[in-house]
Each structure stands twice: as structure tokens, then as C-alpha cells.
Design a protein around this motif. Sequence first.
Motif, PDB file in Angstrom:
ATOM      1  N   LYS A  48      25.376  -3.869  39.178  1.00  0.00           N
ATOM      2  CA  LYS A  48      25.260  -4.921  38.167  1.00  0.00           C
ATOM      3  C   LYS A  48      26.612  -5.588  37.934  1.00  0.00           C
ATOM      4  CE  LYS A  48      21.415  -2.956  35.539  1.00  0.00           C
ATOM      5  NZ  LYS A  48      21.027  -2.339  34.260  1.00  0.00           N
ATOM      6  N   THR A  49      27.662  -4.784  37.849  1.00  0.00           N
ATOM      7  CA  THR A  49      29.005  -5.322  37.642  1.00  0.00           C
ATOM      8  C   THR A  49      29.416  -6.213  38.811  1.00  0.00           C
ATOM      9  OG1 THR A  49      29.615  -3.361  36.355  1.00  0.00           O
ATOM     10  CG2 THR A  49      31.410  -4.703  37.215  1.00  0.00           C
ATOM     11  N   ILE A  50      29.115  -5.780  40.026  1.00  0.00           N
ATOM     12  CA  ILE A  50      29.449  -6.580  41.213  1.00  0.00           C
ATOM     13  C   ILE A  50      28.719  -7.921  41.167  1.00  0.00           C
ATOM     14  CG2 ILE A  50      29.087  -6.727  43.715  1.00  0.00           C
ATOM     15  CD1 ILE A  50      29.727  -3.708  43.822  1.00  0.00           C
ATOM     16  N   LEU A  51      27.434  -7.905  40.798  1.00  0.00           N
ATOM     17  CA  LEU A  51      26.678  -9.158  40.709  1.00  0.00           C
ATOM     18  C   LEU A  51      27.268 -10.084  39.647  1.00  0.00           C
ATOM     19  CD1 LEU A  51      22.986  -7.913  41.067  1.00  0.00           C
ATOM     20  CD2 LEU A  51      24.333  -9.188  42.726  1.00  0.00           C
ATOM     21  N   GLU A  52      27.657  -9.525  38.502  1.00  0.00           N
ATOM     22  CA  GLU A  52      28.272 -10.337  37.451  1.00  0.00           C
ATOM     23  C   GLU A  52      29.590 -10.942  37.921  1.00  0.00           C
ATOM     24  OE1 GLU A  52      28.689  -7.798  34.057  1.00  0.00           O
ATOM     25  OE2 GLU A  52      26.518  -7.609  33.775  1.00  0.00           O
ATOM     26  N   LEU A  53      30.407 -10.143  38.605  1.00  0.00           N
ATOM     27  CA  LEU A  53      31.691 -10.638  39.090  1.00  0.00           C
ATOM     28  C   LEU A  53      31.509 -11.695  40.171  1.00  0.00           C
ATOM     29  CD1 LEU A  53      33.786  -7.339  39.183  1.00  0.00           C
ATOM     30  CD2 LEU A  53      33.965  -9.216  37.547  1.00  0.00           C
ATOM     31  N   GLU A  54      30.524 -11.510  41.040  1.00  0.00           N
ATOM     32  CA  GLU A  54      30.256 -12.522  42.063  1.00  0.00           C
ATOM     33  C   GLU A  54      29.796 -13.826  41.419  1.00  0.00           C
ATOM     34  OE1 GLU A  54      27.481 -10.623  44.709  1.00  0.00           O
ATOM     35  OE2 GLU A  54      29.078  -9.730  45.919  1.00  0.00           O
ATOM     36  N   SER A  55      28.979 -13.709  40.392  1.00  0.00           N
ATOM     37  CA  SER A  55      28.506 -14.902  39.672  1.00  0.00           C
ATOM     38  C   SER A  55      29.672 -15.617  39.002  1.00  0.00           C
ATOM     39  CB  SER A  55      27.464 -14.495  38.630  1.00  0.00           C
ATOM     40  OG  SER A  55      27.099 -15.590  37.845  1.00  0.00           O
TER      41      SER A  55
END
Length: 129
Positions: A48-55
Motif C-alpha cells: 500500500k505504501t509503495i502504491l501511495e508513493l508511486e501515485s
Amino acid sequence: MDEMDLIRFLKIGGCAVALLTAFLFGFSQGQNKKELESAKSEIIQLEKTILELESRKTADAVALAELRAAESNSRNELDRMRSQLADIERMSKTDADRERNRCLRLAVEGRELLDRAQRAIKFCETNHR
């Protein structure tokens, strides 16, 4: 102690050892299962953190591209204004014309400073929340 008691003792001892071994194995499996569940939970949170950072990275890239385009447009407009000012200065004949030209030049410089400040403020607002 006769032979029957010894056999009975060994059977009870063997059962106790087997029971203890089964208990320890079950306890170990329970701990492993808890650790596995914990690791799965951490992996989900990291994903989830990776997806947020990519966004956020994508949004930052878009904001940076918009800022670059705005800066380019502003530079083009300032170049156009400078060119017009240079043409006006070449055509000026009187002191009043020269005074007006100086005011126009200051207006262009003021506009340039204002544009720089606005870009810096917009960049800070966008990227430093």
C-alpha cells in the motif's frame, strides 16, 4: 521392579516424550503461523505504501512538467516584451519617449520578478505540503 513394571514405565515414558514432542511441535507451528500472518500483514502494508508513493511520484512529475511549461511560456512572453521594448526604444526621439521607455523596461523587469516569485510559490505549494 519387575519386567512388567519396567515395560509399563517405558511405555508411559515414551508416551510422555511423544506428548511433549507433539506439544513443542504444535507450539512451534503456532509461533510460525503467527509470524507468517504478521509478515503477510507487513507485506500488504508495504505494498500500500509503495502504491501511495508511486501515485505521489506521478503527481509530482505532472506538477513539475506543468511548472516547466509555465516557465517556458513566461520566458517567451518576457522575450516578446523585451523585443517590443527594444523596437520602441529605437523609434523614440524625445526625452519624454525615453522616460516612457524606461518605465516600460522597469515594468518588464517587475513582471519578470513577479513571474519568478509566483513559480517558486506554486512549486512550494505543490511539493511541500
